[in-house]
Motif scaffolding. Structure first.
Motif, short mmCIF file in Angstrom:
data_model
loop_
_atom_site.label_atom_id
_atom_site.label_comp_id
_atom_site.label_asym_id
_atom_site.label_seq_id
_atom_site.Cartn_x
_atom_site.Cartn_y
_atom_site.Cartn_z
N LEU A 214 55.38 -30.97 32.91
CA LEU A 214 54.42 -31.76 33.69
C LEU A 214 54.91 -31.85 35.12
CD1 LEU A 214 53.77 -34.68 31.16
CD2 LEU A 214 52.52 -32.51 31.38
N SER A 215 54.05 -31.56 36.06
CA SER A 215 54.41 -31.59 37.48
C SER A 215 53.87 -32.88 38.11
CB SER A 215 53.83 -30.37 38.20
OG SER A 215 54.17 -30.37 39.57
N ILE A 216 54.76 -33.66 38.72
CA ILE A 216 54.37 -34.93 39.33
C ILE A 216 54.60 -34.85 40.83
CG2 ILE A 216 54.81 -37.42 39.38
CD1 ILE A 216 55.99 -37.14 36.57
N THR A 217 53.53 -34.95 41.59
CA THR A 217 53.62 -34.93 43.04
C THR A 217 53.69 -36.37 43.54
OG1 THR A 217 52.34 -32.88 43.19
CG2 THR A 217 52.52 -34.20 45.19
N THR A 229 49.08 -40.78 35.45
CA THR A 229 48.67 -40.62 34.05
C THR A 229 48.35 -39.17 33.72
OG1 THR A 229 47.74 -42.87 34.02
CG2 THR A 229 47.03 -41.36 32.28
N PHE A 230 48.91 -38.68 32.62
CA PHE A 230 48.57 -37.37 32.07
C PHE A 230 47.81 -37.62 30.77
CE2 PHE A 230 52.13 -36.58 34.82
CZ PHE A 230 51.85 -35.34 35.40
N PRO A 231 46.47 -37.47 30.80
CA PRO A 231 45.66 -37.81 29.62
C PRO A 231 45.96 -36.92 28.42
CG PRO A 231 44.30 -37.62 31.61
CD PRO A 231 45.64 -37.06 31.94
N LYS A 232 46.09 -37.55 27.26
CA LYS A 232 46.18 -36.87 25.97
C LYS A 232 47.30 -35.83 25.90
CE LYS A 232 41.18 -37.43 25.39
NZ LYS A 232 39.88 -36.75 25.15
N GLU A 233 48.47 -36.17 26.45
CA GLU A 233 49.60 -35.23 26.42
C GLU A 233 50.63 -35.62 25.36
OE1 GLU A 233 49.87 -32.45 27.73
OE2 GLU A 233 48.57 -32.38 29.50
N ALA A 243 48.09 -39.59 22.60
CA ALA A 243 48.31 -40.66 23.56
C ALA A 243 48.38 -40.11 24.98
CB ALA A 243 49.61 -41.40 23.23
N ASP A 244 48.00 -40.95 25.95
CA ASP A 244 48.22 -40.62 27.36
C ASP A 244 49.70 -40.83 27.68
OD1 ASP A 244 45.51 -40.23 27.56
OD2 ASP A 244 45.11 -42.19 28.49
N ILE A 245 50.23 -40.01 28.57
CA ILE A 245 51.59 -40.19 29.06
C ILE A 245 51.51 -40.72 30.48
CG2 ILE A 245 53.75 -39.04 29.68
CD1 ILE A 245 53.29 -37.12 27.39
N ILE A 246 52.17 -41.83 30.72
CA ILE A 246 52.10 -42.49 32.04
C ILE A 246 53.51 -42.61 32.62
CG2 ILE A 246 51.46 -44.59 33.28
CD1 ILE A 246 49.40 -45.15 31.10
N PHE A 247 53.67 -42.13 33.85
CA PHE A 247 54.92 -42.29 34.58
C PHE A 247 54.71 -43.39 35.63
CE2 PHE A 247 55.16 -37.96 32.99
CZ PHE A 247 56.44 -37.93 32.47
N ILE A 248 55.65 -44.33 35.69
CA ILE A 248 55.56 -45.45 36.63
C ILE A 248 56.66 -45.30 37.68
CG2 ILE A 248 55.57 -47.96 36.87
CD1 ILE A 248 54.88 -48.13 33.89
N ILE A 249 56.24 -45.24 38.95
CA ILE A 249 57.18 -45.08 40.05
C ILE A 249 58.05 -46.33 40.19
CG2 ILE A 249 57.42 -44.78 42.55
CD1 ILE A 249 56.52 -42.27 41.15
N ARG A 250 59.37 -46.13 40.26
CA ARG A 250 60.33 -47.21 40.49
C ARG A 250 61.22 -46.81 41.66
NH1 ARG A 250 57.70 -51.08 37.86
NH2 ARG A 250 57.55 -50.73 35.62
N ASP A 251 61.56 -47.79 42.50
CA ASP A 251 62.45 -47.53 43.63
C ASP A 251 63.90 -47.48 43.15
OD1 ASP A 251 60.47 -47.41 45.56
OD2 ASP A 251 60.52 -49.56 45.96
#
Length: 351
Positions: A214-217, A229-233, A243-251
């Protein structure tokens, strides 16, 4: 007397980088407050994180070896015993869980090893311009985890305690969330992160394991809490919507700057002499250069703040505009003064 970071980690002063990592890994898992409920665990966990951050960084370690904790945090002393103007200073960010999450790749790796059912992701090695890659060995530090069958790639699992009825309408598993830590430099310029996941898929021959990148810009200026959010991954199972896969940005904590929205705050260490005599002071910027903040030689007070326009982070919706760099001053008072100097100051200083 300052802290002895080598003693805190239980290592020799000639310890290698691998020995430092091994010591932190062992102690961080032992004293993590989620597992260790003793009263001193929280403070011990914090000390271990600070010791690791200092000793794992060559510049900080060299200064600590020469001048101890006081020289590291108060600035390199000059011939007069006071810190030299513009010298490097370090302050621990105070969040040992962030250090833990950065080292292990997750704020809670215990679920993987103790059956908690957490969903873990790997970051594959490789790279290009502005692309940040990490191997599972970097995230977990190898060693005790090398035998882990999940060390190559991580699973994004969806568990069903009860087989769904064929008559029921398909339901989707809850989203799988994972923190994604980024540095201020990455937020300043933007970057791309490649996340390699392993998941279960269904085919004519039955379920099988597949891998996907998965590529996250990360856009310039993105704030902590931003969700991608990456739907249905997630895992694909019969009669279930992945399930959806969700990445949450943290400092990721920074050694010099603290983020305040799109502004950055820097605390300059100055001596009492510099503050009273209005010595010229320069401060670093996130872009790498230094800027003078007291060119007119004004007296600096503990409440003094300087604002440098346009030297903060980009605004998320207007990357061409930037926040400001806020400079505060931490004035270091001498521990003692000779009586002759005290008398002179009493005569010269106003009431």
């Amino acid at each position: 007397m300052g802290k002895d970071f080598y003693k805190i980690l239980g290592i020799d002063k000639k310890a290698t980088d691998d020995e430092i990592k091994k010591a932190y890994r062992k102690l961080a898992l032992k004293y993590h407050p989620d597992k260790n409920k003793s009263p001193q665990a929280e403070e011990r966990f914090k000390e271990i994180a600070e010791a690791y951050e200092v000793l794992s960084d060559k510049k900080k370690r060299d200064i600590f070896d020469k001048y101890g904790e006081d020289g590291l945090k108060g600035g390199t002393p000059g011939p007069d015993g006071n810190s030299q103007p513009g010298s490097y200073t370090y302050q621990f960010h105070g969040d040992p869980r962030a250090t833990f999450a950065q080292f292990f790749g997750s704020s809670d790796p215990f679920g993987v090893f103790f059956g908690g059912g957490d969903n873990m992701f790997g970051v594959q090695a490789g790279g290009g311009n502005n692309e940040i890659f990490m191997s599972p060995e970097d995230m977990f530090g190898g060693g005790a985890f090398a035998g882990n069958p999940m060390a190559g790639t991580f699973r994004s699992q969806s568990f069903n305690a009860q087989a769904p009825s064929r008559k029921r309408q398909q339901t989707q598993d809850p989203p799988i969330e994972h923190d994604l830590y980024v540095t201020l430099e990455e937020v300043d310029k933007g970057c791309t992160k490649k996340m390699k996941i392993s998941r279960m898929a269904s085919g004519n021959a039955g379920p099988y394991k597949e891998e996907k990148v998965l590529s996250i810009t990360v856009k310039p200026g993105w704030k902590a809490g931003t969700k991608i959010t990456f739907p249905k991954e997630g895992d694909s199972t019969p009669n279930k919507i992945p399930a959806d896969i969700i990445f949450i940005i943290r400092d990721k904590p920074h050694s010099q700057f603290k983020r305040e929205g799109s502004d950055l705050r820097y605390t300059a260490q100055v001596s009492l002499k510099q503050a009273l005599c209005g010595a010229p002071i320069t401060v670093p910027t996130l872009q790498g250069d230094r800027i003078a903040v007291n060119p007119s030689g004004e007296i600096l007070k503990p409440t003094t703040t300087r604002r440098i326009s346009g030297r903060g982070l980009p605004f998320p919706k207007e990357p061409s505009r930037r926040g400001d760099l806020l400079v505060a001053f931490d004035i270091k008072f001498p521990e003692t003064l000779p009586s002759s100097v005290r008398n002179q100051m009493a005569e010269l200083l106003p009431n």
